[in-house]
Design a protein around this motif. Sequence first.
Motif, PDB file in Angstrom:
ATOM      1  N   THR A 173     -34.714  -1.615 -18.618  1.00  0.00           N
ATOM      2  CA  THR A 173     -35.764  -1.570 -19.310  1.00  0.00           C
ATOM      3  C   THR A 173     -36.254  -0.347 -20.217  1.00  0.00           C
ATOM      4  N   ARG A 174     -36.387  -0.835 -21.607  1.00  0.00           N
ATOM      5  CA  ARG A 174     -36.824   0.484 -22.414  1.00  0.00           C
ATOM      6  C   ARG A 174     -38.125   1.176 -21.734  1.00  0.00           C
ATOM      7  N   PHE A 175     -38.740   0.910 -21.035  1.00  0.00           N
ATOM      8  CA  PHE A 175     -39.891   1.275 -20.436  1.00  0.00           C
ATOM      9  C   PHE A 175     -39.363   1.935 -19.138  1.00  0.00           C
ATOM     10  N   LYS A 176     -38.691   3.260 -19.232  1.00  0.00           N
ATOM     11  CA  LYS A 176     -38.061   3.822 -18.304  1.00  0.00           C
ATOM     12  C   LYS A 176     -39.079   4.418 -17.035  1.00  0.00           C
ATOM     13  N   ARG A 177     -40.240   4.622 -17.415  1.00  0.00           N
ATOM     14  CA  ARG A 177     -41.083   5.131 -16.332  1.00  0.00           C
ATOM     15  C   ARG A 177     -42.158   3.862 -16.065  1.00  0.00           C
ATOM     16  N   GLY A 178     -42.355   3.658 -14.847  1.00  0.00           N
ATOM     17  CA  GLY A 178     -43.351   2.827 -14.374  1.00  0.00           C
ATOM     18  C   GLY A 178     -44.641   3.535 -13.666  1.00  0.00           C
ATOM     19  N   TYR A 179     -45.673   3.245 -13.737  1.00  0.00           N
ATOM     20  CA  TYR A 179     -46.556   3.543 -13.149  1.00  0.00           C
ATOM     21  C   TYR A 179     -47.795   2.426 -12.346  1.00  0.00           C
ATOM     22  N   ARG A 180     -48.141   3.059 -11.276  1.00  0.00           N
ATOM     23  CA  ARG A 180     -49.241   2.139 -10.479  1.00  0.00           C
ATOM     24  C   ARG A 180     -50.456   3.103 -10.064  1.00  0.00           C
ATOM     25  N   ARG A 181     -51.458   2.689 -10.610  1.00  0.00           N
ATOM     26  CA  ARG A 181     -52.520   3.643 -10.261  1.00  0.00           C
ATOM     27  C   ARG A 181     -53.769   2.663  -9.447  1.00  0.00           C
ATOM     28  N   PHE A 182     -54.047   3.642  -8.705  1.00  0.00           N
ATOM     29  CA  PHE A 182     -55.211   2.725  -7.762  1.00  0.00           C
ATOM     30  C   PHE A 182     -56.420   3.031  -8.092  1.00  0.00           C
ATOM     31  N   GLU A 183     -57.281   2.226  -8.315  1.00  0.00           N
ATOM     32  CA  GLU A 183     -58.791   2.491  -9.036  1.00  0.00           C
ATOM     33  C   GLU A 183     -59.784   1.848  -8.319  1.00  0.00           C
ATOM     34  N   CYS A 184     -60.863   2.661  -7.849  1.00  0.00           N
ATOM     35  CA  CYS A 184     -62.152   1.729  -7.424  1.00  0.00           C
ATOM     36  C   CYS A 184     -63.202   1.509  -8.516  1.00  0.00           C
ATOM     37  N   TRP A 185     -63.571   0.141  -8.372  1.00  0.00           N
ATOM     38  CA  TRP A 185     -64.708  -0.382  -9.482  1.00  0.00           C
ATOM     39  C   TRP A 185     -65.646  -0.859  -8.750  1.00  0.00           C
ATOM     40  N   VAL A 188     -44.333   3.115 -19.577  1.00  0.00           N
ATOM     41  CA  VAL A 188     -44.393   4.136 -20.602  1.00  0.00           C
ATOM     42  C   VAL A 188     -43.044   4.290 -21.102  1.00  0.00           C
ATOM     43  N   PHE A 189     -42.635   4.285 -22.173  1.00  0.00           N
ATOM     44  CA  PHE A 189     -41.403   4.605 -22.885  1.00  0.00           C
ATOM     45  C   PHE A 189     -41.764   5.752 -23.867  1.00  0.00           C
ATOM     46  N   VAL A 190     -40.842   6.776 -24.166  1.00  0.00           N
ATOM     47  CA  VAL A 190     -41.099   7.847 -25.212  1.00  0.00           C
ATOM     48  C   VAL A 190     -39.880   7.409 -26.101  1.00  0.00           C
ATOM     49  N   ASP A 191     -40.426   7.418 -27.366  1.00  0.00           N
ATOM     50  CA  ASP A 191     -39.330   7.004 -28.722  1.00  0.00           C
ATOM     51  C   ASP A 191     -38.591   8.333 -29.070  1.00  0.00           C
ATOM     52  N   SER A 192     -37.886   8.157 -30.076  1.00  0.00           N
ATOM     53  CA  SER A 192     -36.917   9.214 -30.584  1.00  0.00           C
ATOM     54  C   SER A 192     -37.934  10.251 -31.255  1.00  0.00           C
ATOM     55  N   ASN A 193     -39.162   9.928 -31.554  1.00  0.00           N
ATOM     56  CA  ASN A 193     -40.100  11.135 -32.231  1.00  0.00           C
ATOM     57  C   ASN A 193     -41.127  11.452 -31.251  1.00  0.00           C
ATOM     58  N   LYS A 194     -40.573  11.148 -29.905  1.00  0.00           N
ATOM     59  CA  LYS A 194     -41.358  11.847 -28.749  1.00  0.00           C
ATOM     60  C   LYS A 194     -42.906  11.059 -28.855  1.00  0.00           C
ATOM     61  N   ASP A 195     -43.060  10.004 -29.370  1.00  0.00           N
ATOM     62  CA  ASP A 195     -44.297   9.480 -29.137  1.00  0.00           C
ATOM     63  C   ASP A 195     -44.185   8.373 -27.821  1.00  0.00           C
ATOM     64  N   ARG A 196     -45.431   8.405 -27.097  1.00  0.00           N
ATOM     65  CA  ARG A 196     -45.620   7.602 -25.985  1.00  0.00           C
ATOM     66  C   ARG A 196     -45.796   6.167 -26.118  1.00  0.00           C
ATOM     67  N   HIS A 197     -45.336   5.099 -25.763  1.00  0.00           N
ATOM     68  CA  HIS A 197     -45.624   3.659 -25.798  1.00  0.00           C
ATOM     69  C   HIS A 197     -45.902   3.256 -24.628  1.00  0.00           C
ATOM     70  N   ARG A 198     -47.278   2.632 -24.289  1.00  0.00           N
ATOM     71  CA  ARG A 198     -47.346   1.896 -23.087  1.00  0.00           C
ATOM     72  C   ARG A 198     -47.637   0.735 -23.180  1.00  0.00           C
ATOM     73  N   ARG A 199     -46.998   0.247 -22.280  1.00  0.00           N
ATOM     74  CA  ARG A 199     -47.217  -1.550 -22.111  1.00  0.00           C
ATOM     75  C   ARG A 199     -48.121  -1.791 -20.636  1.00  0.00           C
ATOM     76  N   GLU A 200     -49.363  -2.553 -20.980  1.00  0.00           N
ATOM     77  CA  GLU A 200     -49.960  -2.869 -19.668  1.00  0.00           C
ATOM     78  C   GLU A 200     -49.188  -3.861 -18.876  1.00  0.00           C
ATOM     79  N   VAL A 201     -49.002  -3.858 -17.696  1.00  0.00           N
ATOM     80  CA  VAL A 201     -48.381  -4.805 -16.861  1.00  0.00           C
ATOM     81  C   VAL A 201     -49.358  -5.718 -16.132  1.00  0.00           C
ATOM     82  N   SER A 202     -50.320  -5.208 -15.409  1.00  0.00           N
ATOM     83  CA  SER A 202     -50.946  -6.081 -14.521  1.00  0.00           C
ATOM     84  C   SER A 202     -52.259  -5.152 -13.801  1.00  0.00           C
ATOM     85  N   TRP A 203     -53.158  -6.013 -13.340  1.00  0.00           N
ATOM     86  CA  TRP A 203     -54.450  -5.616 -12.758  1.00  0.00           C
ATOM     87  C   TRP A 203     -54.389  -6.459 -11.620  1.00  0.00           C
TER      88      TRP A 203
END
Length: 124
Positions: A100-112, A37-52
């Motif tokens: 990278t402009r995506f300054k914050r990365g996330y890893r979420r563990f999910e059960c399906w 995720v990165f936040v632009d100058s307008n404080k809008d969040r932009h999300r980029r899917e990386v992988s499952w």
Amino acid sequence: MTQLGRAALFLVLFLVSSVTTAYSEGAWVLWKHSYAVFVDSNKDRHRREVSWKKVTATAAKSDCDERRVRDARAEYHTLTGKGVRATLAGSEVGFDQKNTRFKRGYRRFECWPDTVDPRGPKGK
């Protein structure tokens, strides 16, 4: 119907019922979902899917839930052990990224359920 015939019928119905119940619970799959995720100058969040990524399969949801939390903690400790600034919230690990402009990365563990692929339908 004889008593032996009724006993055999009861046994068959019991076995079918047990198999149906076990099947309806089904197996569960633990997935690691990575995104940035990165936040632009307008404080809008932009999300980029990386992988499952499939991590493991379990027989019961409770087992998957336990593993989900355990793997998130392990991921957090691995990152912080490498000096990466990270946060842990339940089964989601957030961490700072460099170069990278995506300054914050996330890893979420999910059960399906094993019948669901969270990546969505596969294209042809």
